[in-house]
Write an enzyme that holds these catalytic residues in place. Sequence first.
Site, PDB file in Angstrom:
ATOM      1  N   LYS A  46       5.795   6.129   7.203  1.00  0.00           N
ATOM      2  CA  LYS A  46       5.170   5.319   8.259  1.00  0.00           C
ATOM      3  C   LYS A  46       6.242   4.767   9.186  1.00  0.00           C
ATOM      4  O   LYS A  46       7.255   4.231   8.717  1.00  0.00           O
ATOM      5  CB  LYS A  46       4.406   4.136   7.632  1.00  0.00           C
TER       6      LYS A  46
ATOM      7  N   TYR B 101       1.168   1.961  13.894  1.00  0.00           N
ATOM      8  CA  TYR B 101       2.055   2.813  13.101  1.00  0.00           C
ATOM      9  C   TYR B 101       1.608   4.256  13.124  1.00  0.00           C
ATOM     10  O   TYR B 101       0.428   4.568  13.230  1.00  0.00           O
ATOM     11  CB  TYR B 101       2.215   2.311  11.664  1.00  0.00           C
TER      12      TYR B 101
ATOM     13  N   ASP C 219      -6.919  -5.780  -1.883  1.00  0.00           N
ATOM     14  CA  ASP C 219      -5.528  -6.194  -2.134  1.00  0.00           C
ATOM     15  C   ASP C 219      -5.442  -7.270  -3.218  1.00  0.00           C
ATOM     16  O   ASP C 219      -4.406  -7.367  -3.899  1.00  0.00           O
ATOM     17  CB  ASP C 219      -4.859  -6.662  -0.843  1.00  0.00           C
TER      18      ASP C 219
ATOM     19  N   HIS D 148       0.815  -1.222   0.000  1.00  0.00           N
ATOM     20  CA  HIS D 148       0.000   0.000   0.000  1.00  0.00           C
ATOM     21  C   HIS D 148       0.847   1.270   0.000  1.00  0.00           C
ATOM     22  O   HIS D 148       1.916   1.318   0.608  1.00  0.00           O
ATOM     23  CB  HIS D 148      -0.877   0.045   1.258  1.00  0.00           C
TER      24      HIS D 148
HETATM   25  C1  LIG Z   1      -5.582   2.937   6.355  1.00  0.00           C
HETATM   26  C2  LIG Z   1      -6.920   3.501   6.862  1.00  0.00           C
HETATM   27  C3  LIG Z   1      -8.090   2.778   6.707  1.00  0.00           C
HETATM   28  N1  LIG Z   1      -9.263   3.274   7.154  1.00  0.00           N
HETATM   29  C4  LIG Z   1     -10.482   2.478   6.969  1.00  0.00           C
HETATM   30  C5  LIG Z   1     -10.819   2.170   5.527  1.00  0.00           C
HETATM   31  C6  LIG Z   1     -11.417   0.786   5.580  1.00  0.00           C
HETATM   32  O1  LIG Z   1     -12.820   0.856   5.765  1.00  0.00           O
HETATM   33  C7  LIG Z   1     -10.801   0.142   6.804  1.00  0.00           C
HETATM   34  C8  LIG Z   1      -9.711  -0.859   6.474  1.00  0.00           C
HETATM   35  O2  LIG Z   1      -8.816  -0.225   5.577  1.00  0.00           O
HETATM   36  P1  LIG Z   1      -7.730  -1.029   4.778  1.00  0.00           P
HETATM   37  O3  LIG Z   1      -8.310  -2.305   4.286  1.00  0.00           O
HETATM   38  O4  LIG Z   1      -7.136  -0.124   3.763  1.00  0.00           O
HETATM   39  O5  LIG Z   1      -6.670  -1.332   5.927  1.00  0.00           O
HETATM   40  P2  LIG Z   1      -5.219  -1.944   5.774  1.00  0.00           P
HETATM   41  O6  LIG Z   1      -5.231  -2.997   4.717  1.00  0.00           O
HETATM   42  O7  LIG Z   1      -4.762  -2.315   7.116  1.00  0.00           O
HETATM   43  O8  LIG Z   1      -4.388  -0.710   5.217  1.00  0.00           O
HETATM   44  C9  LIG Z   1      -3.125  -0.415   5.740  1.00  0.00           C
HETATM   45  O9  LIG Z   1      -2.214  -1.396   5.276  1.00  0.00           O
HETATM   46  C10 LIG Z   1      -0.851  -1.185   5.639  1.00  0.00           C
HETATM   47  C11 LIG Z   1      -0.025  -2.272   4.981  1.00  0.00           C
HETATM   48  C12 LIG Z   1      -0.389   0.177   5.345  1.00  0.00           C
HETATM   49  O10 LIG Z   1       0.737   0.416   4.911  1.00  0.00           O
HETATM   50  C13 LIG Z   1      -1.319   1.273   5.709  1.00  0.00           C
HETATM   51  O11 LIG Z   1      -0.893   2.517   5.197  1.00  0.00           O
HETATM   52  C14 LIG Z   1      -2.720   0.987   5.256  1.00  0.00           C
HETATM   53  O12 LIG Z   1      -2.778   1.044   3.832  1.00  0.00           O
HETATM   54  O13 LIG Z   1     -10.257   1.202   7.581  1.00  0.00           O
HETATM   55  C15 LIG Z   1      -9.313   4.491   7.772  1.00  0.00           C
HETATM   56  O14 LIG Z   1     -10.402   4.946   8.194  1.00  0.00           O
HETATM   57  N2  LIG Z   1      -8.174   5.217   7.951  1.00  0.00           N
HETATM   58  C16 LIG Z   1      -6.971   4.754   7.523  1.00  0.00           C
HETATM   59  O15 LIG Z   1      -5.916   5.430   7.726  1.00  0.00           O
END
Ligand SMILES: Cc1cn([C@H]2C[C@H](O)[C@@H](COP(=O)(O)OP(=O)(O)O[C@H]3O[C@@H](C)C(=O)[C@@H](O)[C@H]3O)O2)c(=O)[nH]c1=O
Length: 182
Positions: A72, A132, A169, A62
């Site tokens: 991060k 993080y 993903d 990501h």
């Molecule tokens: C990342 C993020 C997600 N969300 C919400 C969106 C979604 O409904 C839910 C889950 O999001 P994601 O599936 O994108 O979560 P996730 O797959 O854990 O995303 C994270 O992965 C790691 C590897 C990273 O490097 C981060 O920057 C971020 O991209 O949370 C937020 O509200 N704020 C945030 O900062």
Amino acid sequence: MQAQPLAIPEVVLFTPKVFGDERGFFFESFSERAFQEATGLSVAFVQDNHSKSSYGVLRGLHYQLAPKAQGKLVRVVQGAVFDVAVDIRRSSPTFGQWVGALLSADNKQQLWVPPGFAHGFVTLSDTAEFLYKTTDFYSPEHERCILWDDPQIGVDWHFADQPTLSAKDRLGIPLCNAEVFA
Ligand SMILES: Cc1cn([C@H]2C[C@H](O)[C@@H](COP(=O)(O)OP(=O)(O)O[C@H]3O[C@@H](C)C(=O)[C@@H](O)[C@H]3O)O2)c(=O)[nH]c1=O
């Protein structure tokens, strides 16, 4: 706090000084001064995130595009993950290369993943809690995902099973088709 630049030297692995005693332990989990000394960067962290994953869950790779790119500073407070940063700055001599580190509640290490890198991790323990800090706010419009198993990058995830991915993903795209950084 000991700081070790990895093979892509902008990515830095931090090992804190842990003070153990009969009560448990204490360590500084973040020091702006130590971070600046190690990286030469003066960054402002604006968001703290916390996720929990089951064994075999892989989140990544990501990143957020400019002008919402995020640095991060990542760590694990329960369990263990293999954590990966991929250089996606086209003008970089290490463009397309990756570095990784085992981060665990036991080793208490932290990885600095600068802006311009894609980031991901796979969970090696039954569950893992992942914390993080980020240098910019979440911006879904700028969010992108590169395929975790893109052969051009060739990450060794240190994980032999088939990982569990989010629907988002599974739709990651190969680096050769991805919007990246200059
Ligand atoms: C990342 C993020 C997600 N969300 C919400 C969106 C979604 O409904 C839910 C889950 O999001 P994601 O599936 O994108 O979560 P996730 O797959 O854990 O995303 C994270 O992965 C790691 C590897 C990273 O490097 C981060 O920057 C971020 O991209 O949370 C937020 O509200 N704020 C945030 O900062």
